[in-house]
Design a protein around this motif. Sequence first.
Motif, PDB file in Angstrom:
ATOM      1  N   LEU A  30      17.803  38.920  35.837  1.00 54.14           N
ATOM      2  CA  LEU A  30      18.631  38.085  35.315  1.00 54.14           C
ATOM      3  C   LEU A  30      19.208  38.522  34.111  1.00 54.14           C
ATOM      4  O   LEU A  30      20.412  38.088  33.841  1.00 54.14           O
ATOM      5  N   VAL A  31      18.671  39.489  33.108  1.00 54.67           N
ATOM      6  CA  VAL A  31      19.313  39.948  32.026  1.00 54.67           C
ATOM      7  C   VAL A  31      20.176  40.928  31.933  1.00 54.67           C
ATOM      8  O   VAL A  31      21.175  40.793  31.271  1.00 54.67           O
ATOM      9  N   ARG A  80      24.609  34.802  40.795  1.00 56.19           N
ATOM     10  CA  ARG A  80      25.451  33.410  41.154  1.00 56.19           C
ATOM     11  C   ARG A  80      25.543  33.553  42.824  1.00 56.19           C
ATOM     12  O   ARG A  80      25.420  32.281  43.336  1.00 56.19           O
ATOM     13  N   ARG A  81      25.726  34.466  43.400  1.00 55.82           N
ATOM     14  CA  ARG A  81      25.399  34.413  44.898  1.00 55.82           C
ATOM     15  C   ARG A  81      24.421  33.899  45.396  1.00 55.82           C
ATOM     16  O   ARG A  81      24.288  33.050  46.494  1.00 55.82           O
ATOM     17  N   GLU A  82      23.103  34.216  44.877  1.00 59.99           N
ATOM     18  CA  GLU A  82      21.802  33.630  45.272  1.00 59.99           C
ATOM     19  C   GLU A  82      21.809  32.271  45.114  1.00 59.99           C
ATOM     20  O   GLU A  82      21.481  31.296  45.964  1.00 59.99           O
ATOM     21  N   LEU A  83      22.380  31.857  43.934  1.00 58.42           N
ATOM     22  CA  LEU A  83      22.407  30.314  43.782  1.00 58.42           C
ATOM     23  C   LEU A  83      23.383  29.300  44.655  1.00 58.42           C
ATOM     24  O   LEU A  83      22.987  28.431  45.224  1.00 58.42           O
ATOM     25  N   ASP A  84      24.502  30.123  45.109  1.00 59.59           N
ATOM     26  CA  ASP A  84      25.443  29.586  45.838  1.00 59.59           C
ATOM     27  C   ASP A  84      24.897  29.511  47.233  1.00 59.59           C
ATOM     28  O   ASP A  84      25.435  28.483  47.777  1.00 59.59           O
ATOM     29  N   GLY A 104      11.344  41.609  39.396  1.00 58.78           N
ATOM     30  CA  GLY A 104      12.553  41.952  40.516  1.00 58.78           C
ATOM     31  C   GLY A 104      13.018  40.814  41.159  1.00 58.78           C
ATOM     32  O   GLY A 104      13.707  40.995  42.171  1.00 58.78           O
ATOM     33  N   THR A 105      12.273  39.475  41.081  1.00 56.83           N
ATOM     34  CA  THR A 105      12.545  38.439  41.801  1.00 56.83           C
ATOM     35  C   THR A 105      13.273  37.380  40.913  1.00 56.83           C
ATOM     36  O   THR A 105      13.577  36.440  41.552  1.00 56.83           O
ATOM     37  N   GLY A 106      13.877  37.609  39.876  1.00 59.21           N
ATOM     38  CA  GLY A 106      14.333  36.520  39.002  1.00 59.21           C
ATOM     39  C   GLY A 106      15.590  35.707  39.727  1.00 59.21           C
ATOM     40  O   GLY A 106      15.457  34.385  39.601  1.00 59.21           O
ATOM     41  N   SER A 107      16.447  36.444  40.078  1.00 58.78           N
ATOM     42  CA  SER A 107      17.680  35.617  40.674  1.00 58.78           C
ATOM     43  C   SER A 107      17.164  34.746  41.919  1.00 58.78           C
ATOM     44  O   SER A 107      17.601  33.669  42.099  1.00 58.78           O
ATOM     45  N   TYR A 108      16.421  35.282  42.628  1.00 62.67           N
ATOM     46  CA  TYR A 108      15.856  34.604  43.935  1.00 62.67           C
ATOM     47  C   TYR A 108      14.964  33.458  43.578  1.00 62.67           C
ATOM     48  O   TYR A 108      15.009  32.431  44.196  1.00 62.67           O
TER      49      TYR A 108
END
Length: 240
Positions: A88-89, A97-101, A140-144
């Motif tokens: 994330l940082v 953004r692609r994971e959220l999208d 290592g899983t922040g965006s997911y």
Amino acid sequence: MDVTGQIALVTGANRGIGRQFVLELLERGASKVYATARRPESLDLDDPRVVPLRLDLLDHESVAAAAAAAQDVTLLINNAGIATGATLVTGDLADVRRELDTHLWGTLDVIRELRPALAANGGGAIVNVLSALSWFVAPGTGSYAIAKAAEWSMTNGVRLELAGQGTLVQGVLLGAADTAIAAGYDGPKIDPREVPRTSLDGLAAGSIEVIVDDWTAMVKASLAGDPAAFYAELDALLAG
């Protein structure tokens, strides 16, 4: 919901948990399964009840086209997803953004497009495949994790909004399954077949939330306690 005779649409049906959902639906007597993937030619499901469709969660036109082709649907399985591994940082924000999208906006897009068909066909049900990482973050899983947390909250919101049309909305939560998306994870993994089995058993019982494995049950139970204690235990587990 009794799966027998139902008409389902499964996203991300070409591999992993999505493919197992298709197989389990067929085993339980679904009359038709729309099996969707970004590349439907990659589907290798040999059953006359399977209808391949192209659906890319990041392409609204493909979502709308798939929904238009599946107007008889009574059960929607939102399984498709990605894992970029972005931090994330310091990671690439485009990946975050692609994971959220994908997990949030793409899944919501599918629900919005298929809502009228579900209503017209008696309400039916929606299953969103979530993750224990909806409730915590590991290195290592922040965006997911933030994408799955958003999808979990969206699932709860959609459930309330669709109650009036008689649509059951179920969230399915699990730890790691032995699929390609978890290939880099060295810890214990469940058999991916357990996910559709537990989910569809839950639909038969009217369950709005299904916990597939002991790890996820432990994570959920920890939410009532001090997060410092949970993360200390997590650090100890990761340290071996």
